[in-house]
Design a protein around this motif. Structure first.
Motif, PDB file in Angstrom:
ATOM      1  N   LEU A 151     -51.501  -6.952  43.161  1.00  0.00           N
ATOM      2  CA  LEU A 151     -51.917  -8.208  42.553  1.00  0.00           C
ATOM      3  C   LEU A 151     -52.643  -9.118  43.528  1.00  0.00           C
ATOM      4  CD1 LEU A 151     -48.978  -9.398  40.251  1.00  0.00           C
ATOM      5  CD2 LEU A 151     -51.232  -8.557  39.587  1.00  0.00           C
ATOM      6  N   GLU A 152     -51.923  -9.508  44.602  1.00  0.00           N
ATOM      7  CA  GLU A 152     -52.480 -10.511  45.498  1.00  0.00           C
ATOM      8  C   GLU A 152     -51.611 -10.665  46.734  1.00  0.00           C
ATOM      9  OE1 GLU A 152     -52.258 -14.270  43.510  1.00  0.00           O
ATOM     10  OE2 GLU A 152     -50.095 -14.134  43.179  1.00  0.00           O
ATOM     11  N   LYS A 160     -46.569 -14.228  54.863  1.00  0.00           N
ATOM     12  CA  LYS A 160     -47.419 -13.515  53.921  1.00  0.00           C
ATOM     13  C   LYS A 160     -46.659 -12.353  53.300  1.00  0.00           C
ATOM     14  CE  LYS A 160     -50.490 -10.418  55.118  1.00  0.00           C
ATOM     15  NZ  LYS A 160     -51.675  -9.743  55.692  1.00  0.00           N
ATOM     16  N   VAL A 161     -46.760 -12.227  51.981  1.00  0.00           N
ATOM     17  CA  VAL A 161     -46.182 -11.101  51.268  1.00  0.00           C
ATOM     18  C   VAL A 161     -47.244 -10.503  50.348  1.00  0.00           C
ATOM     19  CG1 VAL A 161     -43.799 -11.914  51.358  1.00  0.00           C
ATOM     20  CG2 VAL A 161     -45.261 -12.648  49.484  1.00  0.00           C
ATOM     21  N   LEU A 162     -47.028  -9.265  49.957  1.00  0.00           N
ATOM     22  CA  LEU A 162     -47.953  -8.547  49.098  1.00  0.00           C
ATOM     23  C   LEU A 162     -47.285  -8.316  47.750  1.00  0.00           C
ATOM     24  CD1 LEU A 162     -49.103  -5.893  51.740  1.00  0.00           C
ATOM     25  CD2 LEU A 162     -50.171  -8.100  51.211  1.00  0.00           C
ATOM     26  N   ALA A 180     -42.916  -6.838  42.617  1.00  0.00           N
ATOM     27  CA  ALA A 180     -42.190  -6.774  43.879  1.00  0.00           C
ATOM     28  C   ALA A 180     -43.031  -7.383  44.983  1.00  0.00           C
ATOM     29  CB  ALA A 180     -41.847  -5.326  44.212  1.00  0.00           C
ATOM     30  N   TYR A 181     -42.377  -8.109  45.890  1.00  0.00           N
ATOM     31  CA  TYR A 181     -43.052  -8.809  46.977  1.00  0.00           C
ATOM     32  C   TYR A 181     -42.609  -8.207  48.310  1.00  0.00           C
ATOM     33  CZ  TYR A 181     -44.185 -12.262  43.385  1.00  0.00           C
ATOM     34  OH  TYR A 181     -44.649 -12.875  42.245  1.00  0.00           O
ATOM     35  N   TYR A 182     -43.561  -7.597  49.032  1.00  0.00           N
ATOM     36  CA  TYR A 182     -43.284  -6.902  50.287  1.00  0.00           C
ATOM     37  C   TYR A 182     -43.817  -7.693  51.473  1.00  0.00           C
ATOM     38  CZ  TYR A 182     -42.503  -2.972  47.125  1.00  0.00           C
ATOM     39  OH  TYR A 182     -42.050  -2.172  46.113  1.00  0.00           O
ATOM     40  N   ASN A 183     -43.053  -7.675  52.571  1.00  0.00           N
ATOM     41  CA  ASN A 183     -43.418  -8.420  53.779  1.00  0.00           C
ATOM     42  C   ASN A 183     -43.988  -7.449  54.813  1.00  0.00           C
ATOM     43  OD1 ASN A 183     -43.467  -9.889  56.191  1.00  0.00           O
ATOM     44  ND2 ASN A 183     -41.721 -11.147  55.583  1.00  0.00           N
ATOM     45  N   PRO A 184     -45.317  -7.406  54.987  1.00  0.00           N
ATOM     46  CA  PRO A 184     -45.914  -6.424  55.894  1.00  0.00           C
ATOM     47  C   PRO A 184     -45.589  -6.664  57.365  1.00  0.00           C
ATOM     48  CG  PRO A 184     -47.584  -7.964  55.114  1.00  0.00           C
ATOM     49  CD  PRO A 184     -46.334  -8.247  54.337  1.00  0.00           C
TER      50      PRO A 184
END
Length: 263
Positions: A151-152, A160-162, A180-184
């Motif tokens: 998504l964004e 920052k999350v993906l 789902a929000y992932y933290n790179p």
């Protein structure tokens, strides 16, 4: 001139390949793969849990549990949860075999009748022991369980999350979609999941809090907060005394072991 044309064609092909590789669907899947890859190698784990159930009026009840997990790479993980208190649920135990493809296998041991009950795929969307977690939420994440769409980039707690849309492959899932929000910057660990019901309406939000890193690699949250937006109820899970590579074997996860654990 021909040389320039050939170079331009090669450039377009390369750029076309990059564009294709970075499509929202492919990028979303790649993020999930990175998240799972970063957490590989824990072997087995055990942890104590405290579950707090809270209704819309704020009244709450507490349950204590023990969870153990066996990591598999050929298929999904195996896990067992055993309730230690209160008295009315003590000895109740669940066993989950996650599968990369097809429906997961789940069983529930009920000490009152001393029987193991298989949880059918059609009931996997039901509440787990009265909590805001569904039985399907107990399964391990596997790439094959979803289709994806990136998504964004977003911000969560200043980092920052993906954000990735995930659509369950299993038609019997209780969810149409989850985000789902992932933290790179933290091994692609999960920070939050938003669940949407079969009609596509917002249903629940799961937030992962108070992370700690184990064995210099494996991030685990000390607290899960699941909020049901449609009922106003919520469930908190607190994790204590994590242990990894505990020597568990695959044969520690079967129906006989489930019965023994519940006694």
């Amino acid at each position: 001139m021909k040389k320039h044309i050939i170079i331009s064609m090669v450039t377009l092909l390369v750029l076309g390949g990059i564009t294709s590789a970075q499509s929202p669907e492919v990028k979303g899947k790649e993020i999930m793969e990175k998240y799972l890859k970063e957490d590989e190698g824990f072997g087995s784990s055990e942890v104590n849990l405290k579950m707090i159930l809270r209704n819309k009026q704020g009244q709450q009840s507490e349950r204590l549990m023990r969870n153990k997990t066996y990591e598999l790479t050929s298929d999904g993980d195996k896990s067992m949860i055993v309730f230690n208190s209160p008295k009315d649920v003590k000895g109740t135990a669940t066993l989950t075999f996650t599968h990369k493809e097809g429906s997961d296998d789940q069983w529930l041991y009920l000490p009152a009748i001393k029987r193991v009950k298989r949880i059918s795929s059609s009931n996997k969307s039901g509440p787990f022991m009265g909590s805001e977690f569904a039985y399907e939420d107990l399964s391990s994440d596997e790439v094959e369980k979803y289709t994806y769409k990136f998504l964004e980039e977003a911000t969560f707690n200043g980092e920052k999350v993906l954000a990735v849309e995930q659509y369950p492959v299993d038609v019997k899932s209780g969810y149409k979609m989850r985000i789902a929000y992932y933290n790179p910057s933290k091994n692609y660990r999960l920070e939050k999941i938003e669940f949407f019901d079969r009609k596509g309406s917002p249903l629940k939000t799961l937030t992962y809090l108070d992370y700690k890193k184990y064995l210099d690699k494996h991030w685990r949250a000390d607290k899960f907060l699941m909020v049901n937006h449609q009922t106003g109820k919520e469930t908190e899970l607190f994790f204590e005394n994590y242990a990894f590579k505990t020597g568990l074997e695959e044969n520690d996860f079967n129906q006989n072991a489930l019965i023994r654990a519940g006694r």
